[in-house]
Design an enzyme around this catalytic site. Structure first.
Site, PDB file in Angstrom:
ATOM      1  N   GLU A 118     -34.138 -56.007   5.152  1.00  8.91           N
ATOM      2  CA  GLU A 118     -33.772 -57.300   5.723  1.00  8.91           C
ATOM      3  C   GLU A 118     -32.519 -57.188   6.578  1.00  8.91           C
ATOM      4  OE1 GLU A 118     -36.888 -57.940   2.926  1.00  8.91           O
ATOM      5  OE2 GLU A 118     -35.066 -56.745   2.745  1.00  8.91           O
ATOM      6  N   ASP A 132     -32.642 -59.023  25.583  1.00 10.79           N
ATOM      7  CA  ASP A 132     -33.501 -59.994  26.268  1.00 10.79           C
ATOM      8  C   ASP A 132     -32.693 -61.036  27.020  1.00 10.79           C
ATOM      9  OD1 ASP A 132     -36.052 -61.289  26.909  1.00 10.79           O
ATOM     10  OD2 ASP A 132     -35.369 -62.848  25.522  1.00 10.79           O
TER      11      ASP A 132
END
Length: 166
Positions: A118, A132
């Site tokens: 995680e 991005d």
């Protein structure tokens, strides 16, 4: 395995992949911290710092993406158990030595299995989101250094990366 090293827990005796049975494990508090970085041109870092990236708030969006990703780890990584995380934090800091952004994520729960994946997933998706959000300004950015820094809890006990804190 030889040398006292543990075997691969997701591979059974016949070499087949399987989900580890954690039913008989004891619940303990488990915490894991991971890190990574995005190296970029100094001008791109300036653009992010000024809040002038075309897609908006790079740091805030990337932090939220990392937290959301940690919660989806079992949907992304085969054989990971779905977990009830009690905490996920993502810290994004400027590092002039890269130049770029250094990402640290911590995941925590009380349960029967660890949260290393995680924490690593949170770091990975945070870095991908930074890329991005800023790729219009700098397609040459580089994501790297993703690693587990430390973990605690569970049968295997504590781990601290030998270079952590240097």
């Amino acid at each position: 395995m030889s040398g006292g090293q543990p075997g691969l827990t997701h591979i059974d005796a016949s070499g087949e992949a399987h989900m580890v049975d954690i039913g008989d494990k004891v619940e303990t508090t488990r915490v894991a911290t991971a890190e990574g970085h995005v190296r970029m041109a100094a001008e791109t870092l300036d653009l992010i710092r000024a809040g002038n990236a075309k897609k908006g708030d790079v740091i805030g969006t990337a932090r939220l993406a990392g937290i959301m990703a940690a919660k989806q780890t079992s949907n992304l990584i085969p054989l990971c158990h779905p977990l009830m995380l009690t905490k996920v934090s993502v810290d994004i800091r400027e590092d002039a030595n890269l130049p770029g952004l250094r990402v640290t994520a911590t995941a925590k729960l009380t349960g029967k299995t660890g949260v290393e994946m995680e924490a690593l997933t949170a770091v990975s998706v945070t870095c991908l989101t930074i890329y991005d959000m800023a790729k219009a300004a700098d397609k040459a950015m580089e994501i790297g250094g993703i690693r587990l820094l430390e973990k605690s809890g569970g049968k295997s006990g504590a781990f601290r990366h030998p270079e952590y804190g240097k």
